[in-house]
Design a protein around this motif. Sequence first.
Motif, PDB file in Angstrom:
ATOM      1  N   ILE A 174       0.576  -0.962  -0.109  1.00 32.23           N
ATOM      2  CA  ILE A 174      -0.191   0.146  -0.086  1.00 32.23           C
ATOM      3  C   ILE A 174       0.996   0.973  -0.358  1.00 32.23           C
ATOM      4  CG2 ILE A 174      -1.837   1.140   1.210  1.00 32.23           C
ATOM      5  CD1 ILE A 174      -2.604  -2.057   2.505  1.00 32.23           C
ATOM      6  N   SER A 175       0.483   1.627  -0.873  1.00 32.91           N
ATOM      7  CA  SER A 175       1.650   3.607  -0.971  1.00 32.91           C
ATOM      8  C   SER A 175       0.925   4.913  -1.042  1.00 32.91           C
ATOM      9  CB  SER A 175       1.067   3.851  -2.623  1.00 32.91           C
ATOM     10  OG  SER A 175       0.452   4.027  -3.408  1.00 32.91           O
ATOM     11  N   THR A 176       2.044   5.497   0.149  1.00 30.98           N
ATOM     12  CA  THR A 176       0.775   6.883   0.774  1.00 30.98           C
ATOM     13  C   THR A 176      -0.397   7.347  -0.122  1.00 30.98           C
ATOM     14  OG1 THR A 176       2.394   8.277  -1.173  1.00 30.98           O
ATOM     15  CG2 THR A 176       3.397   7.464   0.955  1.00 30.98           C
ATOM     16  N   SER A 177      -0.930   7.135  -1.395  1.00 26.49           N
ATOM     17  CA  SER A 177      -1.654   7.476  -1.990  1.00 26.49           C
ATOM     18  C   SER A 177      -2.787   6.542  -1.823  1.00 26.49           C
ATOM     19  CB  SER A 177      -1.657   7.639  -3.191  1.00 26.49           C
ATOM     20  OG  SER A 177      -0.981   6.791  -4.413  1.00 26.49           O
ATOM     21  N   LEU A 178      -2.272   5.530  -0.938  1.00 27.77           N
ATOM     22  CA  LEU A 178      -3.111   4.431  -0.364  1.00 27.77           C
ATOM     23  C   LEU A 178      -4.340   3.656  -1.316  1.00 27.77           C
ATOM     24  CD1 LEU A 178      -6.139   6.160   1.851  1.00 27.77           C
ATOM     25  CD2 LEU A 178      -4.009   4.564   2.525  1.00 27.77           C
ATOM     26  N   ASN A 179      -2.489   3.523  -3.087  1.00 27.26           N
ATOM     27  CA  ASN A 179      -2.782   2.462  -3.866  1.00 27.26           C
ATOM     28  C   ASN A 179      -2.081   1.204  -3.897  1.00 27.26           C
ATOM     29  OD1 ASN A 179      -4.552   4.391  -6.084  1.00 27.26           O
ATOM     30  ND2 ASN A 179      -2.032   4.891  -6.596  1.00 27.26           N
ATOM     31  N   VAL A 180      -3.037  -0.096  -4.086  1.00 28.17           N
ATOM     32  CA  VAL A 180      -2.974  -0.371  -3.590  1.00 28.17           C
ATOM     33  C   VAL A 180      -2.081  -2.224  -4.728  1.00 28.17           C
ATOM     34  CG1 VAL A 180      -3.473  -3.642  -2.235  1.00 28.17           C
ATOM     35  CG2 VAL A 180      -4.321  -1.489  -1.568  1.00 28.17           C
ATOM     36  N   THR A 181      -0.783  -2.327  -4.177  1.00 31.39           N
ATOM     37  CA  THR A 181      -0.355  -3.855  -5.448  1.00 31.39           C
ATOM     38  C   THR A 181      -0.294  -4.844  -4.751  1.00 31.39           C
ATOM     39  OG1 THR A 181       0.714  -2.238  -6.845  1.00 31.39           O
ATOM     40  CG2 THR A 181       1.810  -4.343  -7.451  1.00 31.39           C
ATOM     41  N   ALA A 182      -0.961  -5.692  -5.278  1.00 26.44           N
ATOM     42  CA  ALA A 182      -0.877  -7.288  -5.006  1.00 26.44           C
ATOM     43  C   ALA A 182      -0.119  -8.048  -5.684  1.00 26.44           C
ATOM     44  CB  ALA A 182      -2.177  -8.017  -4.830  1.00 26.44           C
ATOM     45  N   PHE A 183      -0.084  -8.780  -4.712  1.00 25.19           N
ATOM     46  CA  PHE A 183       1.616 -10.660  -5.521  1.00 25.19           C
ATOM     47  C   PHE A 183       1.271 -11.115  -5.096  1.00 25.19           C
ATOM     48  CE2 PHE A 183       3.733  -6.162  -4.840  1.00 25.19           C
ATOM     49  CZ  PHE A 183       4.878  -6.396  -6.249  1.00 25.19           C
ATOM     50  N   LEU A 184       1.131 -12.094  -5.893  1.00 23.88           N
ATOM     51  CA  LEU A 184       0.896 -13.634  -5.809  1.00 23.88           C
ATOM     52  C   LEU A 184       2.296 -14.032  -5.407  1.00 23.88           C
ATOM     53  CD1 LEU A 184      -0.154 -16.559  -5.063  1.00 23.88           C
ATOM     54  CD2 LEU A 184      -0.329 -16.013  -7.390  1.00 23.88           C
ATOM     55  N   GLU A 185       2.808 -14.696  -4.173  1.00 28.51           N
ATOM     56  CA  GLU A 185       4.744 -14.908  -4.841  1.00 28.51           C
ATOM     57  C   GLU A 185       5.253 -14.081  -5.020  1.00 28.51           C
ATOM     58  OE1 GLU A 185       5.416 -18.705  -5.829  1.00 28.51           O
ATOM     59  OE2 GLU A 185       4.619 -19.663  -4.511  1.00 28.51           O
ATOM     60  N   ASP A 186       6.041 -13.931  -5.806  1.00 30.60           N
ATOM     61  CA  ASP A 186       6.908 -13.365  -6.887  1.00 30.60           C
ATOM     62  C   ASP A 186       6.226 -12.266  -7.661  1.00 30.60           C
ATOM     63  OD1 ASP A 186       8.652 -13.606  -4.916  1.00 30.60           O
ATOM     64  OD2 ASP A 186      10.131 -14.826  -6.061  1.00 30.60           O
ATOM     65  N   ASN A 187       5.009 -12.526  -8.128  1.00 31.25           N
ATOM     66  CA  ASN A 187       4.363 -12.313  -9.273  1.00 31.25           C
ATOM     67  C   ASN A 187       3.755 -10.568  -8.901  1.00 31.25           C
ATOM     68  OD1 ASN A 187       5.624 -14.073 -11.089  1.00 31.25           O
ATOM     69  ND2 ASN A 187       3.853 -15.718 -10.220  1.00 31.25           N
ATOM     70  N   ASP A 188       3.888  -9.826  -9.894  1.00 35.81           N
ATOM     71  CA  ASP A 188       2.998  -8.502  -9.734  1.00 35.81           C
ATOM     72  C   ASP A 188       1.425  -8.725 -10.419  1.00 35.81           C
ATOM     73  OD1 ASP A 188       1.524  -5.978  -9.407  1.00 35.81           O
ATOM     74  OD2 ASP A 188       3.504  -4.867 -10.123  1.00 35.81           O
ATOM     75  N   ILE A 189       0.599  -8.655  -9.627  1.00 35.81           N
ATOM     76  CA  ILE A 189      -1.220  -8.738  -9.914  1.00 35.81           C
ATOM     77  C   ILE A 189      -1.521  -7.270 -10.428  1.00 35.81           C
ATOM     78  CG2 ILE A 189      -3.003 -10.054 -10.029  1.00 35.81           C
ATOM     79  CD1 ILE A 189      -1.682 -12.619  -8.839  1.00 35.81           C
ATOM     80  N   ARG A 190      -1.670  -6.495 -11.011  1.00 40.15           N
ATOM     81  CA  ARG A 190      -2.338  -6.172 -11.153  1.00 40.15           C
ATOM     82  C   ARG A 190      -3.978  -6.224 -11.778  1.00 40.15           C
ATOM     83  NH1 ARG A 190       0.201  -0.840 -10.256  1.00 40.15           N
ATOM     84  NH2 ARG A 190       3.179  -0.990 -10.217  1.00 40.15           N
ATOM     85  N   PHE A 191      -4.747  -5.057 -11.230  1.00 42.47           N
ATOM     86  CA  PHE A 191      -6.040  -5.298 -12.064  1.00 42.47           C
ATOM     87  C   PHE A 191      -6.735  -3.838 -12.101  1.00 42.47           C
ATOM     88  CE2 PHE A 191      -5.794  -8.843 -10.071  1.00 42.47           C
ATOM     89  CZ  PHE A 191      -5.781 -10.300 -10.715  1.00 42.47           C
ATOM     90  N   GLY A 192      -5.492  -2.380 -12.892  1.00 40.88           N
ATOM     91  CA  GLY A 192      -6.210  -1.556 -12.707  1.00 40.88           C
ATOM     92  C   GLY A 192      -5.263  -0.392 -11.323  1.00 40.88           C
ATOM     93  N   CYS A 193      -6.113   0.450 -11.380  1.00 46.70           N
ATOM     94  CA  CYS A 193      -5.270   1.196  -9.647  1.00 46.70           C
ATOM     95  C   CYS A 193      -6.723   1.488  -8.565  1.00 46.70           C
ATOM     96  CB  CYS A 193      -5.163   2.963 -10.315  1.00 46.70           C
ATOM     97  SG  CYS A 193      -5.021   3.865  -9.120  1.00 46.70           S
TER      98      CYS A 193
END
Length: 217
Positions: free
Chosen positions: A190-209
Amino acid sequence: MPNTCVVPGCKGNYRSGPKVQVFSFPKDPELHRKWLHAIRRKDFTPTKNNKVCELHFKTSDLRKETAVFDESTGREIRVPLMVPRLVEGAIPSQLPNCPSYLSAASFSRESPDSKRTRMEQTALAIAMTDSILENELHKEKKTFHSLVELKNKMQFIDSKFWSVVEYGDSLALCHIVFTPSPKVKFSLVISTSLNVTAFLEDNDIRFGCIQITSYCE
């Protein structure tokens, strides 16, 4: 000759009635008005000589003793008063000698069924109020508007499932499994702007912002 009682139907201090202690009408305008309303005497304006007797007050309204602190012994000594006094704010409420239509006892009593219904409705109203308040407090506990607020509320996160890690200006919630060594199965950053990035093990999973303002337990 002692003053007689002005309450309608009362014989206090009359020749044919009991000898009683009497009290002057209070000087406080609001309390004075309440006394007049209580005795129900039509078109009556009391003077300094008009009194209400002790028969029209509850026992708890009468103060018949006073307390003195003895500094030499450290004990409180209670001394009977020669003349009873009224406690502050006392209002005549006992009208046993008045006409029945003036007595509080003449009012119809609440039936058991009516009382039960009233108490159930009161209990329900209290329960609903408590439920709404509890829900609002629960929502408040889970709501935040900045990363700083979220960090302060990490105590409410399920620590058995999430491990909280702070690095730089971001916050990471990590789910660690032991296979057999510790391994991050998935995580949320979670960033300071409250945006969330999800990770499955080492893989970055993004579904938009994705931006959050509350969390799930």
